[in-house]
Design a protein around this motif. Structure first.
Motif, mmCIF file in Angstrom:
data_model
loop_
_atom_site.group_PDB
_atom_site.id
_atom_site.type_symbol
_atom_site.label_atom_id
_atom_site.label_comp_id
_atom_site.label_asym_id
_atom_site.label_seq_id
_atom_site.Cartn_x
_atom_site.Cartn_y
_atom_site.Cartn_z
ATOM 1 N N VAL A 9 -46.868 -4.603 10.631
ATOM 2 C CA VAL A 9 -46.870 -6.032 10.950
ATOM 3 C C VAL A 9 -46.907 -6.194 12.461
ATOM 4 N N PRO A 10 -48.015 -6.632 13.056
ATOM 5 C CA PRO A 10 -48.048 -6.870 14.501
ATOM 6 C C PRO A 10 -47.055 -7.955 14.901
ATOM 7 N N PRO A 11 -46.530 -7.916 16.129
ATOM 8 C CA PRO A 11 -45.552 -8.916 16.558
ATOM 9 C C PRO A 11 -46.047 -10.348 16.433
ATOM 10 N N VAL A 12 -47.329 -10.571 16.721
ATOM 11 C CA VAL A 12 -47.838 -11.937 16.650
ATOM 12 C C VAL A 12 -47.842 -12.436 15.210
ATOM 13 N N VAL A 13 -48.200 -11.569 14.255
ATOM 14 C CA VAL A 13 -48.175 -11.971 12.848
ATOM 15 C C VAL A 13 -46.749 -12.283 12.413
ATOM 16 N N ALA A 14 -45.799 -11.448 12.848
ATOM 17 C CA ALA A 14 -44.400 -11.741 12.556
ATOM 18 C C ALA A 14 -43.980 -13.062 13.189
ATOM 19 N N GLY A 15 -44.449 -13.331 14.398
ATOM 20 C CA GLY A 15 -44.136 -14.597 15.045
ATOM 21 C C GLY A 15 -44.704 -15.785 14.293
ATOM 22 N N ILE A 16 -45.910 -15.643 13.748
ATOM 23 C CA ILE A 16 -46.520 -16.722 12.964
ATOM 24 C C ILE A 16 -45.681 -17.024 11.730
ATOM 25 N N LEU A 17 -45.248 -15.964 11.031
ATOM 26 C CA LEU A 17 -44.475 -16.157 9.812
ATOM 27 C C LEU A 17 -43.107 -16.772 10.104
ATOM 28 N N VAL A 18 -42.424 -16.253 11.121
ATOM 29 C CA VAL A 18 -41.093 -16.777 11.439
ATOM 30 C C VAL A 18 -41.187 -18.219 11.928
ATOM 31 N N ALA A 19 -42.188 -18.512 12.763
ATOM 32 C CA ALA A 19 -42.333 -19.878 13.258
ATOM 33 C C ALA A 19 -42.673 -20.839 12.129
ATOM 34 N N ALA A 20 -43.450 -20.373 11.153
ATOM 35 C CA ALA A 20 -43.774 -21.233 10.016
ATOM 36 C C ALA A 20 -42.543 -21.513 9.166
ATOM 37 N N ALA A 21 -41.607 -20.553 9.127
ATOM 38 C CA ALA A 21 -40.404 -20.726 8.307
ATOM 39 C C ALA A 21 -39.341 -21.543 9.018
ATOM 40 N N THR A 22 -39.117 -21.279 10.276
ATOM 41 C CA THR A 22 -38.015 -21.916 10.999
ATOM 42 C C THR A 22 -38.465 -22.944 12.018
ATOM 43 N N GLY A 23 -39.772 -23.006 12.264
ATOM 44 C CA GLY A 23 -40.261 -23.831 13.346
ATOM 45 C C GLY A 23 -40.315 -23.034 14.629
ATOM 46 N N PRO A 24 -41.259 -23.348 15.527
ATOM 47 C CA PRO A 24 -41.340 -22.599 16.779
ATOM 48 C C PRO A 24 -40.130 -22.837 17.650
ATOM 49 N N GLY A 25 -39.764 -21.824 18.415
ATOM 50 C CA GLY A 25 -38.623 -21.920 19.301
ATOM 51 C C GLY A 25 -38.235 -20.562 19.837
ATOM 52 N N THR A 26 -37.316 -20.551 20.774
ATOM 53 C CA THR A 26 -36.875 -19.298 21.370
ATOM 54 C C THR A 26 -36.243 -18.384 20.329
ATOM 55 N N GLY A 27 -35.411 -18.942 19.448
ATOM 56 C CA GLY A 27 -34.784 -18.136 18.407
ATOM 57 C C GLY A 27 -35.789 -17.531 17.449
ATOM 58 N N ALA A 28 -36.811 -18.302 17.084
ATOM 59 C CA ALA A 28 -37.842 -17.785 16.183
ATOM 60 C C ALA A 28 -38.595 -16.627 16.824
ATOM 61 N N ALA A 29 -38.962 -16.764 18.102
ATOM 62 C CA ALA A 29 -39.671 -15.689 18.790
ATOM 63 C C ALA A 29 -38.787 -14.447 18.905
ATOM 64 N N ALA A 30 -37.497 -14.645 19.211
ATOM 65 C CA ALA A 30 -36.588 -13.503 19.326
ATOM 66 C C ALA A 30 -36.457 -12.777 17.995
ATOM 67 N N LEU A 31 -36.340 -13.527 16.907
ATOM 68 C CA LEU A 31 -36.236 -12.903 15.591
ATOM 69 C C LEU A 31 -37.493 -12.121 15.252
ATOM 70 N N ALA A 32 -38.655 -12.686 15.542
ATOM 71 C CA ALA A 32 -39.915 -12.006 15.228
ATOM 72 C C ALA A 32 -40.045 -10.699 15.993
ATOM 73 N N VAL A 33 -39.733 -10.713 17.277
ATOM 74 C CA VAL A 33 -39.843 -9.494 18.082
ATOM 75 C C VAL A 33 -38.811 -8.467 17.641
ATOM 76 N N THR A 34 -37.621 -8.909 17.285
ATOM 77 C CA THR A 34 -36.590 -7.983 16.820
ATOM 78 C C THR A 34 -37.017 -7.260 15.559
ATOM 79 N N VAL A 35 -37.648 -7.985 14.646
ATOM 80 C CA VAL A 35 -38.031 -7.421 13.351
ATOM 81 C C VAL A 35 -38.988 -6.248 13.511
#
Length: 576
Positions: free
Chosen positions: A411-437
């Motif tokens: 899962v590339p980081p950007v794809v993870a970011g797309i999924l997390v942002a779609a679930a929680t909405g875009p934001g600093t926390g969403a980006a941090a969660l996506a990169v952590t995953v």
């Protein structure tokens, strides 16, 4: 087989999460779709009920997911919730564009990689690799903007947007292929000297074998251990294509997925993510097949190993200077007000009052750079700490960590970011969660290797024979020997994590206005680069300095051999 099962499980898990996105977000899917279709229409109960009945949302999340999976088996990806058209043609069209772009990028990568490998074959010794390491550290979105501004806007050599002919392919292919080619070239250039020092090369030269034939044989000998890395680079292209397609307005699959996530178009998002992940898994499978073919049946089980990539040797003063420049800019900016709006000074040139000029709202660019460091670098520190703790825990479970790492690497980081942002909405926390995953596997692999090494030490056998409990051994010997090296590794990865967070901010998946996060600053400044070039390029230069700092910090990493000796030495001293 285990890797294939792990990746298949990862694909199923990601698709399941994608199917449940509207419910995971805690928002009403019908309300999100109503706003996406028409912002003026009132969300009356009748209108929302009509949308639920039309899209089958009344069946609930599991029913909707089951219906989509059943259609997938029949080759039906469903109907777009926003446009009302079939998803499959849209995904197929985007996939065709993305494959063309990725093919051109791979051609650029192979040419650049060959340029790095040829001098080694000619001279028979390693090069410094500094330029390759620097290019490999530049994020695709940052290189895309640089090429867009210089080659597209200022020089006018190539079109800056669209997809109407071969000329539109040049800049996106360069932006996507140059970092990949620099990484591949460095891998090959570092592996070849060890091969050329092997005994068979000397025997062939003594027998009068030509240089070209020896070079071809050396490449064949060096490639099998590197092919999996080539596959990972190709998988990374699927994530990098999202940013590149967005910058150059290329109608590819990555841009389609990003738009579907922002508009809450679940069927289109599902189809796009499925295609992106399937493409990554297919590339990984092809890389494994090529490696087996190169090894041959006699060596498939044993494989071949080569020395690890040698760190780029740079003077110690370089990271000190880079760090001092960044700290000076950040410290100076922190003393200024980042949110004060002065419409009379919009897009002002640098002056004593505004050393880096102002943005489109008249806000001081230097102040926003300084305060944005807290958002960018501070969030990266939090992500790094979480990844460090996760790696320490998984280091004691190498089998589980290996399977989870296969999933995360697919899962590339950007794809993870797309999924997390779609679930929680875009934001600093969403980006941090996506990169952590997706950023923990290198640390976990490091921790697992060190844990295995320490556990195999002779002094631990003596400790067990003396009756020491497993908890005592882990807490007093294993964990202290592993925590230090993995912690230093985590610190060295902080600039890379910050760049990943900035890329998500640039795509609109991270921090939101009026935050001064660096990726968001770069996105906002791209529109007025011709009128205020200094203000527009300031965040780009800051991110470039961060990338250069990542390269120089990586050069300071100890060699694996010396690290292993220090671990054994610490463990032995702990036993005494």
């Amino acid at each position: 087989m285990r890797t294939a099962l792990a990746r298949t499980a990862g694909l199923v898990a990601v698709l399941t999460v994608t199917g449940l996105l509207p419910w995971l977000s805690g928002k009403d899917p019908a309300l999100s779709l109503l706003r996406a279709r028409s912002a003026e229409q009132e969300p009356t109960p009748e209108a929302l009920a009509a949308i639920r009945a039309d899209l089958g949302l009344d069946a609930g999340p599991l029913g909707l997911l089951g219906g989509w999976a059943g259609g997938l088996l029949r080759g039906d990806l469903g109907i777009s919730w926003v446009s009302g058209t079939d998803v499959l043609p849209s995904v197929a069209a985007g996939l065709q564009v993305s494959l063309t772009l990725m093919g051109a990028a791979l051609a650029v990568a192979l040419l650049l990689g060959s340029a790095a490998a040829v001098p080694v074959l000619v001279r028979g010794r390693a090069t410094t690799g500094a330029w390759a390491a620097a290019l490999a550290a530049v994020p695709e979105f940052l290189l895309s903007l640089g090429l867009l501004i210089v080659a597209g806007v200022w020089l006018g050599w190539f079109p800056t947007s669209g997809w109407a002919g071969p000329a539109h392919l040049v800049l996106p292919a360069l932006a996507l292929g140059v970092p990949a080619g620099a990484l591949l070239g460095r891998l090959v250039a570092d592996a070849l000297p060890a091969v050329l020092d092997e005994r068979w090369v000397e025997l062939w030269r003594g027998a009068g074998v030509g240089r070209a034939r020896i070079a071809a044989a050396a490449l064949r000998r060096a490639l099998p251990p590197l092919v999996p890395q080539f596959g990972m680079v190709a998988v990374g292209l699927t994530g990098g294509a999202v940013a590149v397609e967005t910058v150059f307005a290329v109608p590819g699959l990555g841009r389609t997925a990003l738009g579907a996530a922002k508009s809450q178009d679940l069927p289109l998002l599902q189809g796009s993510v499925l295609a992106l992940l399937a493409l990554g898994l297919l590339v990984g499978a092809l890389a494994a097949a090529v490696r087996r073919r190169l090894l041959g049946p006699a060596l498939r089980d044993a494989g071949l190993t080569l020395p690890a990539v040698r760190p780029v040797r740079v003077p110690t003063v370089v990271p000190v200077v880079l760090g001092a420049v960044l700290l000076a800019v950040i410290g100076w900016g922190l003393l200024r007000e980042p949110y004060a709006i002065d419409t009379a000074a919009r897009l002002a040139a640098p002056s004593p009052g505004h050393p880096l000029g102002t943005d489109a709202l008249g806000r001081d660019v230097l102040a926003r750079l300084g305060h944005g460091a807290a958002s960018t670098i501070g969030t990266a520190a939090g992500v790094g700490l979480l990844g460090y703790l996760l790696a320490l825990g998984l280091g004691f479970l190498p089998r589980l960590a290996s399977g989870l790492a296969d999933i995360a690497n697919a899962v590339p980081p950007v794809v993870a970011g797309i999924l997390v942002a779609a679930a929680t909405g875009p934001g600093t926390g969403a980006a941090a969660l996506a990169v952590t995953v997706v950023s923990w596997p290198p640390l976990a692999a490091h921790a697992a290797a060190l844990t295995q090494e320490v556990r195999a030490s002779a002094f631990l056998a003596a400790q067990r024979a003396m009756g020491a409990s497993p908890l005592w051994i882990v807490s007093r010997h294993v964990l202290p020997s592993v925590a230090g090296p993995v912690g230093r590794h985590a610190v060295l990865r902080l600039p890379g994590i910050a760049l990943a967070l900035a890329s998500l901010g640039f795509l609109g998946l991270g921090a939101q206005p009026p935050s001064p996060e660096w990726g968001l600053l770069l996105d906002e400044s791209a529109d007025y680069v011709e009128r205020a070039p200094v203000a527009a390029l300031a965040p780009a230069i800051a991110l470039a300095l961060l990338a250069a700092l990542a390269v120089t910090l990586a050069a300071a990493r100890p060699r694996p051999h010396s690290r292993s000796l220090s671990v054994r030495g610490k463990a032995a001293r702990g036993a005494v």
